[in-house]
Write an enzyme that holds these catalytic residues in place. Sequence first.
Site, PDB file in Angstrom:
ATOM      1  N   ILE A   1      -3.431 -10.614   1.866  1.00  0.00           N
ATOM      2  CA  ILE A   1      -4.286  -9.486   2.265  1.00  0.00           C
ATOM      3  C   ILE A   1      -5.432  -9.318   1.268  1.00  0.00           C
ATOM      4  O   ILE A   1      -6.466  -8.747   1.601  1.00  0.00           O
ATOM      5  CB  ILE A   1      -3.497  -8.165   2.399  1.00  0.00           C
ATOM      6  CG1 ILE A   1      -2.869  -7.743   1.066  1.00  0.00           C
ATOM      7  CG2 ILE A   1      -2.466  -8.254   3.514  1.00  0.00           C
ATOM      8  CD1 ILE A   1      -2.454  -6.280   1.036  1.00  0.00           C
ATOM      9  N   ASP A   2      -5.274  -9.820   0.023  1.00  0.00           N
ATOM     10  CA  ASP A   2      -6.267  -9.569  -1.032  1.00  0.00           C
ATOM     11  C   ASP A   2      -7.599 -10.292  -0.784  1.00  0.00           C
ATOM     12  O   ASP A   2      -8.631  -9.879  -1.295  1.00  0.00           O
ATOM     13  CB  ASP A   2      -5.722 -10.013  -2.399  1.00  0.00           C
ATOM     14  CG  ASP A   2      -4.418  -9.313  -2.760  1.00  0.00           C
ATOM     15  OD1 ASP A   2      -4.127  -8.274  -2.162  1.00  0.00           O
ATOM     16  OD2 ASP A   2      -3.691  -9.825  -3.629  1.00  0.00           O
TER      17      ASP A   2
ATOM     18  N   ALA B   1     -17.493   5.623   4.132  1.00  0.00           N
ATOM     19  CA  ALA B   1     -17.095   6.348   2.905  1.00  0.00           C
ATOM     20  C   ALA B   1     -18.305   6.743   2.064  1.00  0.00           C
ATOM     21  O   ALA B   1     -19.311   6.029   2.037  1.00  0.00           O
ATOM     22  CB  ALA B   1     -16.164   5.466   2.079  1.00  0.00           C
TER      23      ALA B   1
ATOM     24  N   ARG C   1     -25.847  17.588  -0.113  1.00  0.00           N
ATOM     25  CA  ARG C   1     -26.665  17.111   1.018  1.00  0.00           C
ATOM     26  C   ARG C   1     -26.201  17.732   2.327  1.00  0.00           C
ATOM     27  O   ARG C   1     -26.671  17.361   3.398  1.00  0.00           O
ATOM     28  CB  ARG C   1     -26.586  15.574   1.122  1.00  0.00           C
ATOM     29  CG  ARG C   1     -27.234  14.832  -0.015  1.00  0.00           C
ATOM     30  CD  ARG C   1     -27.520  13.374   0.335  1.00  0.00           C
ATOM     31  NE  ARG C   1     -26.327  12.621   0.717  1.00  0.00           N
ATOM     32  CZ  ARG C   1     -25.511  12.002  -0.137  1.00  0.00           C
ATOM     33  NH1 ARG C   1     -25.738  12.061  -1.430  1.00  0.00           N
ATOM     34  NH2 ARG C   1     -24.466  11.339   0.302  1.00  0.00           N
TER      35      ARG C   1
ATOM     36  N   LYS D   1     -22.867  17.827   3.447  1.00  0.00           N
ATOM     37  CA  LYS D   1     -21.662  17.252   4.066  1.00  0.00           C
ATOM     38  C   LYS D   1     -20.506  18.245   3.971  1.00  0.00           C
ATOM     39  O   LYS D   1     -20.352  18.929   2.959  1.00  0.00           O
ATOM     40  CB  LYS D   1     -21.286  15.943   3.388  1.00  0.00           C
ATOM     41  CG  LYS D   1     -22.356  14.883   3.574  1.00  0.00           C
ATOM     42  CD  LYS D   1     -21.762  13.503   3.614  1.00  0.00           C
ATOM     43  CE  LYS D   1     -22.849  12.491   3.932  1.00  0.00           C
ATOM     44  NZ  LYS D   1     -22.363  11.153   4.187  1.00  0.00           N
TER      45      LYS D   1
ATOM     46  N   ARG E   1       0.244  -3.767   4.244  1.00  0.00           N
ATOM     47  CA  ARG E   1       0.719  -5.147   4.430  1.00  0.00           C
ATOM     48  C   ARG E   1       1.619  -5.296   5.648  1.00  0.00           C
ATOM     49  O   ARG E   1       2.023  -6.402   6.008  1.00  0.00           O
ATOM     50  CB  ARG E   1       1.488  -5.564   3.179  1.00  0.00           C
ATOM     51  CG  ARG E   1       0.867  -6.726   2.465  1.00  0.00           C
ATOM     52  CD  ARG E   1       1.344  -6.865   1.071  1.00  0.00           C
ATOM     53  NE  ARG E   1       2.735  -7.257   0.934  1.00  0.00           N
ATOM     54  CZ  ARG E   1       3.328  -7.401  -0.244  1.00  0.00           C
ATOM     55  NH1 ARG E   1       2.643  -7.187  -1.356  1.00  0.00           N
ATOM     56  NH2 ARG E   1       4.576  -7.758  -0.331  1.00  0.00           N
TER      57      ARG E   1
HETATM   58  O1  F6P Z   1      -1.053  -9.859  -3.216  1.00  0.00           O
HETATM   59  C1  F6P Z   1      -0.736  -8.941  -2.233  1.00  0.00           C
HETATM   60  C2  F6P Z   1      -0.380  -7.608  -2.841  1.00  0.00           C
HETATM   61  O2  F6P Z   1      -0.030  -6.727  -1.807  1.00  0.00           O
HETATM   62  C3  F6P Z   1      -1.449  -6.991  -3.740  1.00  0.00           C
HETATM   63  O3  F6P Z   1      -2.474  -6.357  -3.004  1.00  0.00           O
HETATM   64  C4  F6P Z   1      -0.631  -6.055  -4.575  1.00  0.00           C
HETATM   65  O4  F6P Z   1      -1.269  -5.808  -5.811  1.00  0.00           O
HETATM   66  C5  F6P Z   1       0.639  -6.836  -4.771  1.00  0.00           C
HETATM   67  O5  F6P Z   1       0.727  -7.755  -3.701  1.00  0.00           O
HETATM   68  C6  F6P Z   1       1.903  -6.012  -4.785  1.00  0.00           C
HETATM   69  O6  F6P Z   1       2.949  -6.862  -5.110  1.00  0.00           O
HETATM   70  P1  F6P Z   1       4.471  -6.586  -4.763  1.00  0.00           P
HETATM   71  O7  F6P Z   1       4.620  -6.591  -3.266  1.00  0.00           O
HETATM   72  O8  F6P Z   1       5.188  -7.712  -5.407  1.00  0.00           O
HETATM   73  O9  F6P Z   1       4.786  -5.236  -5.316  1.00  0.00           O
END
Ligand code: F6P
Length: 322
Positions: free
Chosen positions: A126-127, A186, A211, A213, A256
């Site tokens: 996901i990173d 954002a 402004r 918001k 995730r």
């Molecule tokens: O690399 C994916 C990730 O979800 C990162 O975004 C996060 O820092 C890390 O894994 C968390 O790791 P774990 O699931 O081992 O706690």
Amino acid sequence: MKKIAVLTSGGDAPGMNAAVRAVVRGALSHGWQVFGVRNGYAGLLGGDLQALAARDVGGIIQSGGTVLGSARCPEFAEPAGRAKALSNLAKKQIDALVVIGGNGSQSGSASLAREGFAVVGVPSTIDNDLYGNDVSIGCDTAINITLEAIDRLRTTASSHHRAFAVETMGRNCGYIALMAGIAGGAEVIALPEHELSPAEVAERLLAARQRGKTHALAVIAEGAKCGVHEIMEYYGAHRKSIGFDLRVTRLGHVVRGGTPSAADRVLATRLGAAAVETLAKTQGVLVGMVKGEIVTTPLAEVAGRMRPADAQLLELARVLAM
Ligand code: F6P
């Protein structure tokens, strides 16, 4: 006939199953035998491999996580751990391995390649921090989950005239926060690639209020030094300087989970199939997608490198949050 194994490693990512399915069925279509390794490199160390047939990967394309299981396996980073893994691969007469995973996992595959084993990497995290690939499997879903959270928080932010700071995952890469922040309109986006101090975050939230918001949203990447904790501490000491009441939400592993998006399923299918085609010709590479084309990059070049988020897009987000 070739015998290959496939594993998923590191943090699970939505779309990993679609990649496993593509690798298994792609390999079977070449007449190869395929083995699934349980729980990433830990399964290689424990010799936990099972033959997979086409039906074994049926009905998984829509599932999040990974049916093979995943793990973080520090033992594999040691030569002794890899020697054990290589001996288990030899016992099963496996010719090649497909590693579906992120940065740490592809450093592991680079080590295997260096030690002479045929391996191909598929970028899945996901990173989205892998060199040699534009967008990794799982990232689109994680952005959409973050965005849904932002949209939901906006409801309360607007009703109560509040600011919300939302922290999303991404380790040292701000890509998820950047994309979800832009898509969610954002007011503030804080990334490891472009740090803001708590005072600067406060200044921008206050300026948004001035402004006209009625609410404001700050999207904070997990890896930013100014995290939600620091922002909340600053708020405790300087309430007035923010202009809004402030609340904090940490999304954590929520981003995730769940069903992979169509984009992640298609990407995973294309990269998984391309990994098999690549193995028919070469090895020791990461199979990625760059500018819409499948490309390969030597794992030796990928290991230890990081692909940062494009912080130039921050300026666009800042201007349009006027
Ligand atoms: O690399 C994916 C990730 O979800 C990162 O975004 C996060 O820092 C890390 O894994 C968390 O790791 P774990 O699931 O081992 O706690």
